[in-house]
Design a protein around this motif. Structure first.
Motif, short mmCIF file in Angstrom:
data_model
loop_
_atom_site.label_atom_id
_atom_site.label_comp_id
_atom_site.label_asym_id
_atom_site.label_seq_id
_atom_site.Cartn_x
_atom_site.Cartn_y
_atom_site.Cartn_z
N VAL A 272 0.87 -1.18 0.00
CA VAL A 272 0.00 0.00 0.00
C VAL A 272 0.91 1.24 0.00
O VAL A 272 1.70 1.42 0.93
CB VAL A 272 -0.94 0.00 1.23
CG1 VAL A 272 -1.74 1.28 1.31
CG2 VAL A 272 -1.84 -1.23 1.20
N PRO A 273 0.80 2.09 -1.04
CA PRO A 273 1.73 3.23 -1.15
C PRO A 273 1.82 4.10 0.09
O PRO A 273 2.92 4.48 0.50
CB PRO A 273 1.16 4.01 -2.34
CG PRO A 273 0.52 2.95 -3.19
CD PRO A 273 -0.09 1.99 -2.20
N ARG A 274 0.70 4.44 0.69
CA ARG A 274 0.75 5.31 1.88
C ARG A 274 1.54 4.65 3.00
O ARG A 274 2.30 5.30 3.71
CB ARG A 274 -0.68 5.62 2.36
CG ARG A 274 -0.69 6.56 3.56
CD ARG A 274 -2.06 6.79 4.09
NE ARG A 274 -2.89 7.49 3.12
CZ ARG A 274 -4.05 8.04 3.40
NH1 ARG A 274 -4.53 7.98 4.61
NH2 ARG A 274 -4.74 8.66 2.48
N MET A 275 1.38 3.33 3.15
CA MET A 275 2.11 2.62 4.20
C MET A 275 3.59 2.50 3.85
O MET A 275 4.44 2.55 4.73
CB MET A 275 1.49 1.24 4.43
CG MET A 275 0.10 1.30 5.04
SD MET A 275 0.02 2.25 6.58
CE MET A 275 1.15 1.35 7.60
N ILE A 276 3.90 2.33 2.57
CA ILE A 276 5.30 2.31 2.15
C ILE A 276 5.96 3.62 2.58
O ILE A 276 7.04 3.62 3.17
CB ILE A 276 5.44 2.10 0.62
CG1 ILE A 276 5.00 0.69 0.22
CG2 ILE A 276 6.88 2.38 0.16
CD1 ILE A 276 4.90 0.47 -1.28
N ASN A 277 5.30 4.73 2.29
CA ASN A 277 5.84 6.04 2.65
C ASN A 277 6.03 6.16 4.17
O ASN A 277 7.09 6.60 4.64
CB ASN A 277 4.90 7.16 2.19
CG ASN A 277 4.78 7.24 0.69
OD1 ASN A 277 5.55 6.65 -0.05
ND2 ASN A 277 3.78 7.96 0.23
N THR A 278 5.00 5.80 4.91
CA THR A 278 5.04 5.94 6.37
C THR A 278 6.17 5.13 6.98
O THR A 278 6.95 5.63 7.79
CB THR A 278 3.68 5.51 6.98
OG1 THR A 278 2.66 6.34 6.43
CG2 THR A 278 3.69 5.64 8.49
N ILE A 279 6.27 3.87 6.58
CA ILE A 279 7.30 2.99 7.15
C ILE A 279 8.69 3.47 6.74
O ILE A 279 9.61 3.53 7.55
CB ILE A 279 7.06 1.53 6.74
CG1 ILE A 279 5.74 1.01 7.33
CG2 ILE A 279 8.23 0.64 7.18
CD1 ILE A 279 5.28 -0.32 6.76
N ALA A 280 8.84 3.83 5.47
CA ALA A 280 10.16 4.27 4.99
C ALA A 280 10.62 5.53 5.71
O ALA A 280 11.78 5.64 6.09
CB ALA A 280 10.11 4.50 3.47
N ILE A 281 9.71 6.47 5.90
CA ILE A 281 10.09 7.72 6.58
C ILE A 281 10.49 7.44 8.03
O ILE A 281 11.48 7.97 8.52
CB ILE A 281 8.94 8.75 6.51
CG1 ILE A 281 8.83 9.27 5.08
CG2 ILE A 281 9.15 9.89 7.50
CD1 ILE A 281 7.58 10.07 4.80
N LYS A 282 9.75 6.56 8.70
CA LYS A 282 10.07 6.26 10.09
C LYS A 282 11.37 5.48 10.24
O LYS A 282 12.03 5.58 11.26
CB LYS A 282 8.92 5.49 10.74
CG LYS A 282 7.72 6.37 10.99
CD LYS A 282 6.63 5.62 11.70
CE LYS A 282 5.46 6.56 11.95
NZ LYS A 282 4.37 5.91 12.66
N GLN A 283 11.73 4.71 9.22
CA GLN A 283 12.92 3.87 9.31
C GLN A 283 14.13 4.46 8.60
O GLN A 283 15.20 3.86 8.62
CB GLN A 283 12.62 2.48 8.74
CG GLN A 283 11.52 1.75 9.47
CD GLN A 283 11.78 1.64 10.97
OE1 GLN A 283 12.88 1.33 11.40
NE2 GLN A 283 10.77 1.94 11.76
N CYS A 284 13.94 5.62 7.97
CA CYS A 284 15.03 6.21 7.20
C CYS A 284 16.21 6.54 8.11
O CYS A 284 16.08 7.30 9.06
CB CYS A 284 14.57 7.48 6.49
SG CYS A 284 15.86 8.23 5.51
N PRO A 285 17.38 5.98 7.83
CA PRO A 285 18.55 6.23 8.68
C PRO A 285 19.06 7.67 8.58
O PRO A 285 19.76 8.13 9.45
CB PRO A 285 19.59 5.24 8.15
CG PRO A 285 19.17 4.92 6.77
CD PRO A 285 17.67 5.06 6.74
#
Length: 122
Positions: free
Chosen positions: A105-118
């Protein structure tokens, strides 16, 4: 035209008011277009018998399904390209984990990636 975002949060009384806005008894042409945009609970809510008159006034209904896995990888790469990244931010296994956890799900991809971005600003 009226666009109502987060329509899944509307109370049943408001959905009935929207139906009344489209009451065609006064004229042969409906001059108002309304877009109800919401999460899957909206689809369930308007499926109740109580909302049959509203459903009868819906001319187009569309549900956006999750991406395929290949589309999700392409979406992820596209988002990184839009951010104009010049270095590799995520390891390949991290990208795979994000896509699997998001269920594509694109919105979830964005959310998870932003939270996990090193490299995210804190």
């Amino acid at each position: 035209m009226i666009v109502i975002d987060e329509a899944h949060l509307l109370k049943p009384d408001l959905l009935d008011e929207i139906r009344l806005l489209h009451n065609n008894q006064y004229d042969s042409v409906d001059y108002l277009a309304t877009a109800l945009v919401g999460q899957p609970p909206l689809k369930k809510t308007i499926s109740f018998t109580k909302f049959l008159p509203l459903r009868q006034r819906i001319s187009v209904a569309y549900h956006i399904a999750p991406l395929t896995k290949d589309q999700a990888y392409a979406y992820f790469d596209h988002q990184l390209a839009c951010a104009k990244t010049t270095q590799k931010i995520f390891m390949d296994n991290a990208v795979e984990t994000i896509i699997c956890a998001s269920k594509c799900v694109p919105r979830m991809i964005n959310t998870i990636a932003i939270k996990q971005c090193p490299m995210r600003l804190r």
